[in-house]
Design an enzyme around this catalytic site. Structure first.
Site, PDB file in Angstrom:
ATOM      1  N   SER A 164       0.840  -1.191   0.000  1.00 19.57           N
ATOM      2  CA  SER A 164       0.000   0.000   0.000  1.00 19.57           C
ATOM      3  C   SER A 164       0.878   1.245   0.000  1.00 19.57           C
ATOM      4  O   SER A 164       1.653   1.444  -0.938  1.00 19.57           O
ATOM      5  CB  SER A 164      -0.970  -0.032   1.179  1.00 19.57           C
ATOM      6  OG  SER A 164      -1.979   0.940   1.042  1.00 19.57           O
ATOM      7  N   ASP A 176      -9.097  -4.656  -6.332  1.00 19.57           N
ATOM      8  CA  ASP A 176      -8.784  -3.699  -5.270  1.00 19.57           C
ATOM      9  C   ASP A 176      -9.660  -2.455  -5.437  1.00 19.57           C
ATOM     10  O   ASP A 176      -9.443  -1.653  -6.345  1.00 19.57           O
ATOM     11  CB  ASP A 176      -7.299  -3.334  -5.348  1.00 19.57           C
ATOM     12  CG  ASP A 176      -6.801  -2.597  -4.123  1.00 19.57           C
ATOM     13  OD1 ASP A 176      -7.628  -1.958  -3.439  1.00 19.57           O
ATOM     14  OD2 ASP A 176      -5.586  -2.643  -3.849  1.00 19.57           O
ATOM     15  N   HIS A 186      -7.661  -5.188  -1.651  1.00 24.53           N
ATOM     16  CA  HIS A 186      -6.408  -4.523  -1.260  1.00 24.53           C
ATOM     17  C   HIS A 186      -5.556  -5.403  -0.352  1.00 24.53           C
ATOM     18  O   HIS A 186      -4.326  -5.338  -0.389  1.00 24.53           O
ATOM     19  CB  HIS A 186      -6.736  -3.204  -0.557  1.00 24.53           C
ATOM     20  CG  HIS A 186      -5.553  -2.314  -0.373  1.00 24.53           C
ATOM     21  ND1 HIS A 186      -4.738  -1.922  -1.406  1.00 24.53           N
ATOM     22  CD2 HIS A 186      -5.042  -1.724   0.744  1.00 24.53           C
ATOM     23  CE1 HIS A 186      -3.780  -1.135  -0.947  1.00 24.53           C
ATOM     24  NE2 HIS A 186      -3.939  -1.001   0.348  1.00 24.53           N
TER      25      HIS A 186
END
Length: 720
Positions: free
Chosen positions: A590, A665, A697
């Site tokens: 991320s 995602d 995600h």
């Protein structure tokens, strides 16, 4: 070979043989390292009992003995049988709201079926037979339950189970009532967008008009002949947001009043709550750039607003961090948290908004506002006063005097206090021990019982040779001290040289380096250590627990200082005699994937290898609330978006680079990796990439995680 050497050789061999080897399956498809805890604590009104959900039963426990005294409800004996996945007491504790058939939508949103169980009559009734519900909640007196279904708000009167529809205009991707849109859910961290007044007479609720918000299209591949499209409203940086309204519904008259939240439409309403007065609603209003916060008090009968408090910032107001707002039961005062003096602290205001005094102060952060014992005028909180790496538990009088440190042991303490503040549960951990859960009596701060020691896990960790964190400090280019820790092989030899993998997240306000056991991808890192790697974890400037100046230095230029600090970290590691300076790698997920991508491109040759999982590759692709908080809009700060984008520096890629993303995602879109891949291809750069079909995600699923970590392990062993 003499007898002594032979003995030493065999003892060493036996010790090495005895140490079990960590496998990827151990922490993905198996549960080899179970850290136990005490979950689902619901403190009961009289302060003598709490309840938990275990084995499909809601069980009542005596606080002082921690022994079960009553099974309040057993889902398997009900008619119909219910798989209880969550529960809630009514205010008088005579009813239970049971949740089942839970189904996720996004990170926090869900649908479920609810049943109302009467503890007196031992009967159960379905809340609604007209479709799944979301976020069901009792009215304060327990006579009604409100919920959301298909973007509309409803309530049920429990005496006759009559269902009333409060709103009728809810429509997917257009109008939302009683809950939130995607970006509020993700960045303001809530989905329950309706609120019972304390006198049970009114329901306040959000209304989102997201008609002008552009759609993002996710293709879902599945196993069908043709993929399906899923379109949802996702406002990217600089694009249109939903228009927000706050409405108040009077149950008796069935009339609605619109709250006056101002004429400016391009705003956020990140928090709504009732004061102690059933006719006064508290609304927090943020401007789009999130550097101006107002607290409004709304007259629930007329909708008229009174400005009570205004706070401005030269950077941004971190509402996710300074979220606390508590109205005292006397209706005359409230407690509010702010970073106005450079650190997060507690302040006491009159109900009219006059600052009475600062409750906590000093060069440290209040980490958790645990609560206020109004009867004894005592505030409870945890803070970083001892060290940014720790959270210790304190009490202080409401006037800011008589501060007492209640926790004694070094480490991190997370506190859950009982109703009435007579008892508290301490979830305590250190870098060398998993979480221990203990029950204390507040009055004399006496330990009553250890509820969970995790001694069994400690023995398992010892069998597998887990190593403890070794903390270190280094300096950023400007001399700012930075925190880090290392995991070194069990048989570490300072005379040898080891490859090092740096792990980081680096996002604003985050913290990976603290005196706690575990951490992000901890078992994966321990496995790498067993295989001869050193794992180093570094918190760059912009991370949390060290005050506003340290955290907000990255304002308007995300990635700049974080990259400088990670390069400084690589240079620091390279100076250590036991580090092979030609074999330093970096990885992250991320925001951490964003930084590892940036490190491998703009970062030059600081790292031999990098892995980026689900990275942002240009902040133009990310959502309004998060991105604009730190960068302003692309229209106001184009350079802040492009000057530290990995795609801008694709032609500078050096070293071995692995890019990973889930195609499903909904948060950091697969688009980010596609655009970076395209830029790398056009720049003639060789790299490796992998995508996970339809994965979110977190790249969810035990088998998927097993595949992911195995792939990363192989890549690291081949390239670092």
């Amino acid at each position: 070979m003499n007898k002594l050497l032979i003995a030493v050789f065999f003892a060493t061999s036996i010790a090495a043989f005895a140490q079990k080897q960590i496998t990827v399956e151990d922490f993905t498809t198996k549960n080899t390292f179970p850290q136990k805890t005490v979950r689902g604590i619901n403190w009961m009104k009289d302060g003598k009992f709490y309840s938990t959900l275990e084995n499909n039963k809601v069980v009542k426990y005596d606080i002082t003995t921690s022994k079960p005294v009553e099974i309040l409800v057993d889902g398997s004996t009900l008619s119909p049988q219910i798989d209880i996945q969550g529960y809630m007491f009514s205010g008088d504790e005579k009813k239970l709201l049971l949740q089942t058939s839970f189904e996720n939508i996004y990170r926090r949103s869900f649908t479920a079926n609810y049943f109302v169980y009467d503890l007196t009559t031992k009967t159960v009734r379905q809340l609604s037979a007209h479709g799944k519900q979301s976020y069901a909640a009792f009215s304060p007196d327990g006579s009604k339950v409100a919920f959301v279904r298909e973007n509309n708000l409803y309530y049920v009167t429990l005496s006759d189970m009559q269902e009333v529809q409060v709103t009728t205009d809810g429509k997917f991707n257009h109008i939302i009532n009683g809950t939130t849109d995607w970006v509020y859910e993700e960045e303001f961290s809530f989905v329950d967008g309706f609120y019972w007044s304390p006198d049970n007479k009114k329901l306040a609720y959000y209304r989102f008009d997201e008609s002008a918000v552009r759609e993002y299209n996710l293709q879902r591949w599945g196993k069908t002949l043709y993929p399906t499209d899923y379109r949802f409203k996702y406002p990217k940086a600089g694009e249109a947001n939903s228009t927000i309204e706050i409405w108040i519904y009077d149950l008796a008259s069935q009339q609605k009043v619109k709250a006056d939240i101002g004429t400016e439409k391009d705003i956020y309403i990140p928090r709504v709550k009732w004061t102690a007065n059933g006719n006064t609603l508290s609304v927090r209003r943020l401007n789009r750039l999130q550097n101006n916060l107002d607290i409004l008090h709304i007259n629930a009968s007329t909708g008229a607003a009174t400005l009570v408090l205004n706070e401005k910032s030269n950077t941004y107001i971190d509402l996710e961090f300074t979220d606390d707002l508590l109205y005292l039961a006397d209706g005359k005062q409230f407690i509010y948290t702010s970073e106005r003096d450079g650190f997060k602290h507690l302040y006491l205001y009159s109900i009219e908004g006059t600052l009475l005094h600062q409750i906590t102060s000093g060069s440290f952060e209040v980490a958790q506002f645990v609560g206020l014992d109004e009867k004894n005028k005592t505030v409870y909180y945890t803070s970083t006063e001892v060290s940014p790496l720790e959270k210790q538990f304190y009490s202080i009088s409401l006037d800011g005097k008589k501060k007492v440190k209640l926790s004694q042991a070094a480490g991190v303490h997370n506190i859950n206090m009982s109703t009435g503040f007579q008892f508290y549960i301490d979830y305590y951990t250190t870098a060398t021990r998993p979480t221990a859960v203990s029950l204390y009596k507040t009055k004399d701060n006496a330990l009553l019982k250890v509820l969970e020691s995790n001694d069994e896990l400690a023995r398992i960790l010892d069998d597998y040779g887990f190593v403890a964190k070794e903390f270190f400090s280094l300096k950023a280019a400007d001399g700012t001290p930075l925190d880090g820790y290392m995991l070194k092989p069990k048989n570490f030899d300072a005379g040898k040289q080891y490859p090092v993998l740096v792990y980081q997240y680096s996002g604003p306000g985050s913290q990976n380096v603290n005196n706690t056991w575990g951490g992000g991808h901890f078992f994966f890192h321990q496995m790498l250590v067993q295989k001869g790697y050193i794992v180093a974890v570094i918190d760059s400037r912009g991370t949390g627990a060290r005050g506003e100046k340290f955290k907000k230095v990255t304002y308007k230029q995300l990635g700049k200082y974080e990259l400088e600090d990670l390069i400084a970290g690589a240079k620091f590691l390279a100076t250590l005699e036991y580090v092979d300076d030609s074999r330093i790698g970096i990885w992250g997920w991320s925001y951490g994937g964003y930084m590892s991508s940036l490190a491998m491109t703009k970062g030059g040759d600081a790292f031999k290898m990098g892995i980026a999982v689900a990275p942002v590759t240009n902040w133009r692709f990310y959502d309004t609330i998060y991105t604009e908080r730190y960068l302003q809009t692309p229209q106001l700060n184009a350079g802040g978006y492009d000057d530290n984008s990995p795609t801008t520096y694709a032609d500078k890629l050096q070293g071995n680079f692995l890019l990973i993303h889930g195609t499903g995602d909904d948060n950091v879109h697969f688009q980010n990796s596609v655009v970076l891949q395209d830029a790398l291809i056009n720049a003639g750069k060789q790299f490796e990439s992998f995508y996970y079909p339809d994965k979110h995600h977190s790249i969810q699923g035990a088998k998927t995680k097993c595949h992911l970590y195995t792939m990363m392990l192989n890549y690291i062993q081949e390239n670092l």
